[in-house]
Write a protein that holds these residues in place. Sequence first.
Motif, PDB file in Angstrom:
ATOM      1  N   MET A   1       0.839  -1.174   0.000  1.00  0.00           N
ATOM      2  CA  MET A   1       0.000   0.000   0.000  1.00  0.00           C
ATOM      3  C   MET A   1       0.889   1.243   0.000  1.00  0.00           C
ATOM      4  O   MET A   1       1.875   1.311   0.705  1.00  0.00           O
ATOM      5  CB  MET A   1      -0.915   0.013   1.222  1.00  0.00           C
ATOM      6  CG  MET A   1      -1.685   1.276   1.325  1.00  0.00           C
ATOM      7  SD  MET A   1      -2.655   1.689   2.794  1.00  0.00           S
ATOM      8  CE  MET A   1      -2.942   0.210   3.655  1.00  0.00           C
ATOM      9  N   THR A   2       0.470   2.220  -0.767  1.00  0.00           N
ATOM     10  CA  THR A   2       1.179   3.487  -0.823  1.00  0.00           C
ATOM     11  C   THR A   2       0.511   4.488   0.110  1.00  0.00           C
ATOM     12  O   THR A   2      -0.711   4.606   0.131  1.00  0.00           O
ATOM     13  CB  THR A   2       1.166   4.052  -2.257  1.00  0.00           C
ATOM     14  OG1 THR A   2       1.756   3.102  -3.124  1.00  0.00           O
ATOM     15  CG2 THR A   2       1.911   5.361  -2.340  1.00  0.00           C
ATOM     16  N   ILE A   3       1.335   5.202   0.877  1.00  0.00           N
ATOM     17  CA  ILE A   3       0.849   6.264   1.749  1.00  0.00           C
ATOM     18  C   ILE A   3       1.531   7.551   1.311  1.00  0.00           C
ATOM     19  O   ILE A   3       2.759   7.588   1.161  1.00  0.00           O
ATOM     20  CB  ILE A   3       1.162   5.971   3.233  1.00  0.00           C
ATOM     21  CG1 ILE A   3       0.417   4.708   3.670  1.00  0.00           C
ATOM     22  CG2 ILE A   3       0.789   7.170   4.107  1.00  0.00           C
ATOM     23  CD1 ILE A   3       0.768   4.245   5.064  1.00  0.00           C
ATOM     24  N   ARG A   4       0.734   8.591   1.086  1.00  0.00           N
ATOM     25  CA  ARG A   4       1.289   9.892   0.698  1.00  0.00           C
ATOM     26  C   ARG A   4       0.944  10.908   1.772  1.00  0.00           C
ATOM     27  O   ARG A   4      -0.201  11.001   2.212  1.00  0.00           O
ATOM     28  CB  ARG A   4       0.695  10.329  -0.644  1.00  0.00           C
ATOM     29  CG  ARG A   4       1.290  11.629  -1.144  1.00  0.00           C
ATOM     30  CD  ARG A   4       1.021  11.854  -2.626  1.00  0.00           C
ATOM     31  NE  ARG A   4      -0.380  11.922  -2.943  1.00  0.00           N
ATOM     32  CZ  ARG A   4      -1.016  13.068  -3.251  1.00  0.00           C
ATOM     33  NH1 ARG A   4      -0.372  14.218  -3.284  1.00  0.00           N
ATOM     34  NH2 ARG A   4      -2.311  13.043  -3.537  1.00  0.00           N
ATOM     35  N   ARG A   5       1.963  11.654   2.192  1.00  0.00           N
ATOM     36  CA  ARG A   5       1.791  12.667   3.233  1.00  0.00           C
ATOM     37  C   ARG A   5       1.868  14.057   2.596  1.00  0.00           C
ATOM     38  O   ARG A   5       2.759  14.328   1.804  1.00  0.00           O
ATOM     39  CB  ARG A   5       2.854  12.498   4.303  1.00  0.00           C
ATOM     40  CG  ARG A   5       2.733  11.133   4.969  1.00  0.00           C
ATOM     41  CD  ARG A   5       3.877  10.810   5.913  1.00  0.00           C
ATOM     42  NE  ARG A   5       3.988   9.401   6.199  1.00  0.00           N
ATOM     43  CZ  ARG A   5       3.117   8.637   6.821  1.00  0.00           C
ATOM     44  NH1 ARG A   5       1.996   9.166   7.260  1.00  0.00           N
ATOM     45  NH2 ARG A   5       3.324   7.355   7.018  1.00  0.00           N
ATOM     46  N   ILE A   6       0.934  14.905   2.966  1.00  0.00           N
ATOM     47  CA  ILE A   6       0.809  16.244   2.381  1.00  0.00           C
ATOM     48  C   ILE A   6       1.014  17.276   3.487  1.00  0.00           C
ATOM     49  O   ILE A   6       0.525  17.114   4.597  1.00  0.00           O
ATOM     50  CB  ILE A   6      -0.587  16.413   1.746  1.00  0.00           C
ATOM     51  CG1 ILE A   6      -0.760  15.392   0.614  1.00  0.00           C
ATOM     52  CG2 ILE A   6      -0.801  17.835   1.249  1.00  0.00           C
ATOM     53  CD1 ILE A   6      -2.172  15.327   0.064  1.00  0.00           C
ATOM     54  N   ALA A   7       1.729  18.358   3.141  1.00  0.00           N
ATOM     55  CA  ALA A   7       1.959  19.474   4.073  1.00  0.00           C
ATOM     56  C   ALA A   7       2.564  18.973   5.379  1.00  0.00           C
ATOM     57  O   ALA A   7       2.054  19.252   6.463  1.00  0.00           O
ATOM     58  CB  ALA A   7       0.673  20.262   4.316  1.00  0.00           C
ATOM     59  N   GLU A   8       3.687  18.272   5.252  1.00  0.00           N
ATOM     60  CA  GLU A   8       4.354  17.738   6.445  1.00  0.00           C
ATOM     61  C   GLU A   8       4.958  18.862   7.274  1.00  0.00           C
ATOM     62  O   GLU A   8       5.531  19.804   6.746  1.00  0.00           O
ATOM     63  CB  GLU A   8       5.448  16.754   6.047  1.00  0.00           C
ATOM     64  CG  GLU A   8       4.904  15.450   5.514  1.00  0.00           C
ATOM     65  CD  GLU A   8       5.996  14.445   5.248  1.00  0.00           C
ATOM     66  OE1 GLU A   8       6.548  13.896   6.229  1.00  0.00           O
ATOM     67  OE2 GLU A   8       6.291  14.218   4.057  1.00  0.00           O
ATOM     68  N   GLU A   9       4.808  18.741   8.581  1.00  0.00           N
ATOM     69  CA  GLU A   9       5.397  19.660   9.548  1.00  0.00           C
ATOM     70  C   GLU A   9       6.261  18.829  10.504  1.00  0.00           C
ATOM     71  O   GLU A   9       6.393  17.629  10.329  1.00  0.00           O
ATOM     72  CB  GLU A   9       4.303  20.407  10.305  1.00  0.00           C
ATOM     73  CG  GLU A   9       3.429  21.262   9.407  1.00  0.00           C
ATOM     74  CD  GLU A   9       2.299  21.935  10.160  1.00  0.00           C
ATOM     75  OE1 GLU A   9       2.320  21.943  11.413  1.00  0.00           O
ATOM     76  OE2 GLU A   9       1.387  22.442   9.497  1.00  0.00           O
ATOM     77  N   ALA A  10       6.780  19.445  11.527  1.00  0.00           N
ATOM     78  CA  ALA A  10       7.662  18.745  12.461  1.00  0.00           C
ATOM     79  C   ALA A  10       6.969  17.568  13.148  1.00  0.00           C
ATOM     80  O   ALA A  10       7.568  16.507  13.329  1.00  0.00           O
ATOM     81  CB  ALA A  10       8.197  19.717  13.511  1.00  0.00           C
ATOM     82  N   ARG A  11       5.708  17.729  13.527  1.00  0.00           N
ATOM     83  CA  ARG A  11       5.013  16.699  14.315  1.00  0.00           C
ATOM     84  C   ARG A  11       3.901  15.978  13.572  1.00  0.00           C
ATOM     85  O   ARG A  11       3.356  15.002  14.085  1.00  0.00           O
ATOM     86  CB  ARG A  11       4.414  17.319  15.580  1.00  0.00           C
ATOM     87  CG  ARG A  11       5.447  17.791  16.555  1.00  0.00           C
ATOM     88  CD  ARG A  11       4.807  18.230  17.860  1.00  0.00           C
ATOM     89  NE  ARG A  11       5.829  18.640  18.775  1.00  0.00           N
ATOM     90  CZ  ARG A  11       6.247  19.887  18.931  1.00  0.00           C
ATOM     91  NH1 ARG A  11       5.699  20.851  18.208  1.00  0.00           N
ATOM     92  NH2 ARG A  11       7.195  20.177  19.798  1.00  0.00           N
TER      93      ARG A  11
END
Length: 117
Positions: free
Chosen positions: A1-11
Amino acid sequence: MTIRRIAEEARLSGAVVGGGLVWLAGQVADDATADAEGQTADILRQIDALLAEAGTDKRALMSVTVVLADIRDAPAMNRAWDAWLDPGHKPARMTIEAPLVDPAWKVEITGVALAPR
């Protein structure tokens, strides 16, 4: 499964796309000096941008949780919500009162939308 993260910040990530869904982190206003209606409008603009980056839009929202620091702000929040909402695509929604991390924040909104196939 592919997971895409958008607008990553420190936490955290502003949104995570995976398993056919877009999971929105709790969004708060960029301008914490605005009233509840203004903060809500700002948050909904951010949600529109995150969903667009995920390849979808507010019509794909399935569930939304609105957290108000003061439940008496519900009418103001609802004015912004009603102006933004696509009446043919209403998500399930819950609104609760709870303290927010920054006392200047009046509203926080999170939700889950269908991801594009």
